[in-house]
Scaffold this motif. Structure first.
Motif, PDB file in Angstrom:
ATOM      1  N   ALA A   1       0.842  -1.195   0.000  1.00 30.76           N
ATOM      2  CA  ALA A   1       0.000   0.000   0.000  1.00 30.76           C
ATOM      3  C   ALA A   1       0.874   1.239   0.000  1.00 30.76           C
ATOM      4  N   ILE A   2       0.318   2.329  -0.516  1.00 30.02           N
ATOM      5  CA  ILE A   2       1.049   3.597  -0.565  1.00 30.02           C
ATOM      6  C   ILE A   2       0.152   4.720  -0.048  1.00 30.02           C
ATOM      7  N   MET A   3       0.787   5.780   0.412  1.00 31.48           N
ATOM      8  CA  MET A   3       0.048   6.897   0.986  1.00 31.48           C
ATOM      9  C   MET A   3       0.661   8.214   0.529  1.00 31.48           C
ATOM     10  N   THR A   4      -0.204   9.197   0.326  1.00 30.85           N
ATOM     11  CA  THR A   4       0.261  10.534  -0.022  1.00 30.85           C
ATOM     12  C   THR A   4      -0.800  11.542   0.408  1.00 30.85           C
ATOM     13  N   GLY A   5      -0.449  12.809   0.406  1.00 34.84           N
ATOM     14  CA  GLY A   5      -1.342  13.835   0.927  1.00 34.84           C
ATOM     15  C   GLY A   5      -2.081  14.608  -0.147  1.00 34.84           C
ATOM     16  N   SER A   6      -3.040  15.421   0.327  1.00 36.51           N
ATOM     17  CA  SER A   6      -3.825  16.263  -0.567  1.00 36.51           C
ATOM     18  C   SER A   6      -4.205  17.527   0.199  1.00 36.51           C
ATOM     19  N   TYR A   7      -5.225  18.235  -0.287  1.00 36.41           N
ATOM     20  CA  TYR A   7      -5.673  19.475   0.359  1.00 36.41           C
ATOM     21  C   TYR A   7      -6.836  19.197   1.312  1.00 36.41           C
TER      22      TYR A   7
END
Length: 462
Positions: free
Chosen positions: A371-377
């Motif tokens: 699994a991978i994770m990243t950010g947003s607004y």
């Protein structure tokens, strides 16, 4: 003062996403660190987050040049549902503001990156960097002190040697535990441009540092010289077409590293081929679709982060709108592409005007690379399951910060009739952004930096 004073609000936060009940993502709140003030001081904004190799320690750096280290507390028998919280272990000032008198430039104290070294003994070591200077810090514990000196009294004052009638052997006495952070090496004056990446090599003896135009290779024991291994600076700066945005060493092969560029390309280099790696071994680039080209195409294709998988077989890149997973054996296109916030494509003009289009989002793998994770607004962050191709949007918010509260998936409405639980794309807060995230190397525990707050989530324990 620290961004995370011991007396500051400590709330139980939900753990992020775990796979339970089939393929469903279930995350819950575990802790949140940091003050609740509406008026956030610039110096308190978190600029980097990093777990150490065991996940026992979690370090954050902020724009005020401070490093705060949290230690994982063991599970309590009274609260078995909690896997153990992270509490402040050490806080120290890593960098101070400086001034370059030759160029009349201020050098910010902001911590750009923190990288842990593998633990070799009871002490911990980490590298921290601002725009110009990298420091190697030793974090160690002391719970004993020496007493009974011959030439000093108990308060540390020198004794008259002529009044000493007998010799005594100093002894070690127990004392309250004290955690010390001391700078062991300072690596300075090697970068003309701002440092954007540092990465510890798998040989555990060397590391690389990258700025906009050059990458240097350092030995951890040698501070007065480094080897320049990549230099893309043209003879005439007017011919400059791209800059280096991120760089990382391969997790298992100490001769291999990659670096990404503002043109959306990734170059893999092998230090066995030549001392100066201006010629890459592999060149990863996805052909652009001419039909989708616009004024913003080059800006949004710039890669803000690159990370090798733990296995070393894949690498992940983050551009403005998407995350891509590349197989190191296939250069012509990524094997997986995940849209992070495609609904913003229609908002690029306003994002350009408020400079948000230049935000640099980071990405991270879970411990098993599944699994991978990243950010947003809007304090949203995205998680993608590579096996099931399911994805989820979650929010780091104090409103859902009740102990063991399950994080509810969030959805963004792009137009038409908005459903009950959806949020309109026009009401997203672009001042609230998740740029920095980290995933525990062995467990489903994540750390998410939201302005001056650090949220810690874990998978739901039934």
């Amino acid at each position: 003062m620290s961004s995370f004073p011991e007396a500051a609000c400590l709330l139980n936060v939900a753990v992020i996403l775990g796979v339970s009940g089939g393929n469903d993502f279930q995350w819950c709140f575990s802790q949140v660190k940091g003050a609740i003030d509406e008026d956030v001081a610039e110096a308190d904004i978190i600029s980097t987050v990093e777990f150490n190799y065991s996940g026992e320690l979690l370090a954050t750096g902020d724009k005020g040049g401070r490093v705060v280290i949290f230690q994982h507390e063991q599970e309590s028998k009274n609260r078995p549902h909690l896997r153990g919280e992270y509490n402040v272990y050490s806080t120290f000032q890593s960098h101070e503001p400086e001034f370059d008198y030759l160029k009349s430039l201020e050098i910010e104290e902001k911590i750009n990156k923190i990288r842990w070294l593998p633990q070799q003994n009871s002490a911990h070591f980490l590298l921290s960097t601002n725009d110009k200077t990298i420091k190697l810090w030793k974090i160690s514990e002391r719970d004993k002190r020496a007493e009974g000196y011959n030439l000093k009294d108990e308060e540390g004052r020198l004794r008259d040697p002529f009044r000493i009638s007998s010799l005594r052997v100093p002894v070690l006495m127990p004392m309250d535990l004290m955690v010390e952070a001391s700078p062991r090496r300072i690596f300075a004056n090697a970068h003309t441009y701002h440092i954007n990446s540092i990465s510890v090599n798998s040989d555990h003896e060397t590391y690389l540092s990258a700025d906009d135009l050059r990458i240097n290779l350092w030995h951890l024991e040698i501070t007065d010289r480094s080897f320049n291994i990549v230099d893309i600076k043209p003879a005439n700066m007017e011919e400059l077409t791209e800059v280096i945005t991120a760089a990382e060493c391969h997790p298992h092969q100490c001769n291999v590293f990659v670096y990404s560029s503002s043109k959306g390309t990734i170059r893999l280099c092998d230090m066995r081929a030549a001392a100066l790696c201006d010629r890459h071994s592999k060149f990863f680039e996805e052909p652009e679709d001419p039909s989708s080209r616009s004024f913003f195409s080059e800006i949004i294709s710039s890669i803000s982060d690159v990370k090798f998988s733990h296995s070393g077989r894949y690498m992940m890149t983050r551009d403005y709108l998407s995350v891509k997973v590349w197989d190191l054996n296939m250069e012509n296109r990524p094997v997986e592409t995940y849209q992070v916030h495609e609904y913003l494509r229609s908002k690029l003009c306003s994002l350009y005007e408020n400079d948000c289009i230049f935000d640099k989002f980071e990405c991270c793998w879970n411990g098993s690379d599944s699994a991978i994770m990243t950010g947003s607004y809007n304090n949203f962050f995205r998680m993608f399951d590579r096996n099931t191709r399911r994805d989820i949007t979650l929010e780091a918010s104090r409103e859902s910060s009740k102990p063991r509260a399950t994080l509810k998936p969030r959805k963004v409405s792009t137009g038409g009739k908005r459903k009950k639980d959806e949020i309109s794309v026009d009401s997203l807060d672009f001042n609230k952004k998740i740029l920095h995230t980290a995933w525990h190397p062995k467990e489903n525990v994540i750390a998410v930096a939201a302005t001056n707050n650090l949220y810690i989530f874990q998978d739901k324990i039934n």
